[in-house]
Write a protein that holds these residues in place. Structure first.
Motif, PDB file in Angstrom:
ATOM      1  N   VAL A 190       9.681  -1.613  -2.547  1.00 44.33           N
ATOM      2  CA  VAL A 190       8.462  -1.219  -1.834  1.00 44.33           C
ATOM      3  C   VAL A 190       7.624  -2.447  -1.501  1.00 44.33           C
ATOM      4  N   LEU A 191       7.478  -3.338  -2.470  1.00 41.02           N
ATOM      5  CA  LEU A 191       6.700  -4.562  -2.227  1.00 41.02           C
ATOM      6  C   LEU A 191       7.291  -5.365  -1.071  1.00 41.02           C
ATOM      7  N   THR A 192       8.606  -5.514  -1.056  1.00 45.13           N
ATOM      8  CA  THR A 192       9.255  -6.254   0.034  1.00 45.13           C
ATOM      9  C   THR A 192       8.930  -5.613   1.383  1.00 45.13           C
ATOM     10  N   GLY A 193       8.965  -4.282   1.436  1.00 48.17           N
ATOM     11  CA  GLY A 193       8.641  -3.588   2.675  1.00 48.17           C
ATOM     12  C   GLY A 193       7.199  -3.777   3.091  1.00 48.17           C
ATOM     13  N   ILE A 194       6.292  -3.763   2.129  1.00 51.43           N
ATOM     14  CA  ILE A 194       4.871  -3.955   2.436  1.00 51.43           C
ATOM     15  C   ILE A 194       4.620  -5.345   3.009  1.00 51.43           C
TER      16      ILE A 194
END
Length: 499
Positions: free
Chosen positions: A437-441
């Motif tokens: 999720v962090l990578t996507g954000i």
């Protein structure tokens, strides 16, 4: 964006305030003690029995000054002098004269359990060696006592510059510090020992002098989120970036899904997922907003075309470490010329051949957790945790990348030498898929036009805010990665002041 100082930098600020502006140390001590009193007053009443542990330096002087203020307001307060009075600082001695003129009670360590409020003013930020001997006995007595506990500036025994416990340390519910956070407030275990840290302005903040000091550690705050409020009325999906997500493998469709959905929810205009054919149906079904392109074997021509199409790329979540994955990672790093976020299996592939990073020309953000950092750098996890900022900077300098070192207090380091320590998040985020999720954000933020050097710390901050919202709504025990994504609209709506 807020400045975070080391102990030495804070001392220089004190010195500048006293010697350039001619504000006496006694005035600063009075201001500091009044600010502590203001915070403490929320936890005490006229029936409270308050004990101030007083060390030998100016932190002790703050404690004695606080005791006098409490006494003048009618509170039952006593002082416990820790250390040899002959070694007290001159400012502390002056405060002690005033305290004794007021007749403030001074007690022995045996009386500690008679008090329900305890104030740590033993060392503050000035400690440079482990606490041993008599001082260790005072800290032990402080920790064993019951009641509400507060520290002035920094819990005694916490290293100001890296958050380490120096032998033994006071553990408190709240810490009141002055003008700037210190590194030790934000890095574990110091962050835990500090409890909730409050920053109070006592007149030391001098931006022109900070320019001379050139502080290099910062933290993101809520105001920084406003930089994402950059969407125009006259726009289309192409104006908000084309994101390529290279992720997923057989049985690992979830990582690709979470990363892509987070990028979409963060505001990316177009998201394309490049994954193995096994994942086509599930991603197309679960995430219809995304374009899906698949491979069964290495196809350099198709990969080149997708890289050309994209404006930012994220690579690694659930990618696996097959021969095909290895070829994809090496090709992207060597050929891509736009921002690239590297996570998970892509980091593990690089760890097996770090020469892959030697000739890259694109701005790269790598997002290792502690285990991936160990594999990438060869440092043991315990050594990394002892000095997160330095270890992340070493990685940044070695590979010319932006490093997002993920932990309970994540650290972001930039090639210009600046670092960010994250202040959001909770243990509910220790769950599978959170890193995807962090990578996507981060990727979605870059797609919206924010530079990688700002997107990395801002993404970590927003990711943590979402985790905090999810934890508050569900409790930390029940948070999963998709809950973090669900909170993006809540956090960004509030941060961007949408009605």
């Amino acid at each position: 964006m807020k400045t975070v100082l080391s102990a030495n930098e804070m001392k220089k600020c004190d010195y500048n305030t006293i010697n350039h502006y001619k504000i006496s140390s006694a005035v600063l001590m009075e201001r500091a003690s009044l600010s502590v009193f203001s915070m403490l007053s929320e936890h005490i009443d006229k029936y409270s029995n308050i004990l101030v542990f007083v060390g030998t330096g100016n932190n002790g002087g703050d404690g004695v000054c606080l005791a006098r203020i409490l006494h003048n307001y009618g509170f039952n307060v006593s002082i416990l002098l820790c250390g040899d009075e002959d070694k007290f600082s001159s400012d502390l001695k002056k405060q002690l004269v005033i305290s004794r003129n007021y007749g403030i009670n001074e007690v022995d360590i045996k009386c500690v359990n008679e008090y329900d409020v305890l104030i740590d003013a033993i060392f503050g930020i000035g400690l440079s060696r482990d606490i041993t001997g008599t001082f260790a006995k005072y800290v032990t007595a402080f920790n064993k006592a019951n009641g509400f506990k507060m520290a002035i500036d920094m819990p005694s025994g916490i290293n100001t510059d890296n958050g380490k416990v120096m032998g033994i340390a006071c553990k408190v519910s709240e810490t009141v510090t002055f003008n700037y956070r210190k590194i030790g407030h934000l890095i574990y275990p110091g962050r835990e020992y500090c409890g909730t840290t409050y920053v109070c302005d006592i007149g030391i903040n001098d931006n022109s002098f900070l320019d001379d000091i050139k502080p290099s550690v910062f933290c993101i705050d809520d105001e920084d989120v406003m930089c994402l409020n950059n969407r125009n009325e006259d726009s289309n999906k192409g104006d908000y970036g084309k994101v390529l997500i290279i992720a997923g493998s057989n049985g690992m469709s979830g990582a690709a899904y979470l990363c892509a959905k987070a990028a979409i929810r963060t505001g990316a205009g177009l998201v394309k997922v490049y994954t193995t054919s096994d994942n086509r149906e599930i991603i197309q079904t679960s995430l219809p907003e995304a374009i899906v392109s698949c491979y069964d074997e290495y196809d350099e021509n198709a990969l080149s075309q997708m890289l050309e199409w994209s404006s930012v790329c994220a690579m690694g979540p659930g990618l696996g470490q097959s021969d095909v994955s290895g070829k994809i990672v090496e090709y992207v790093i060597n050929r891509y010329d736009k921002p690239l976020v590297v996570d998970a299996d892509a980091i593990n592939i690089i760890s097996n051949n770090t020469s892959i990073l030697e000739n890259h020309t694109c701005p790269i953000i790598i997002t290792p957790h502690l285990g991936e950092m160990r594999r990438l750098t060869g440092d043991e996890i315990e050594d990394i945790k002892k000095d997160m900022v330095s270890k992340a900077l070493d990685c940044t300098n070695r590979y010319n990348v932006i490093t997002v070192l993920k932990s309970a207090s994540s650290v972001v380091t930039l090639p210009n030498g600046n670092s960010f320590i994250n202040t959001t998040g909770n243990n509910g985020m220790s769950t599978a898929g959170s890193g995807d999720v962090l990578t996507g954000i981060i990727t979605g933020i870059i797609a919206g036009g924010i530079t990688p050097s700002m997107a990395a710390p801002l993404g970590v901050y927003i990711h943590g805010l979402c985790g905090d919202e999810a934890s508050e709504k569900l409790s930390a025990h029940f948070v999963c990665a998709s809950d973090i994504i669900d909170m993006l609209s809540v956090v960004l709506k509030e941060g961007l002041n949408f009605e």
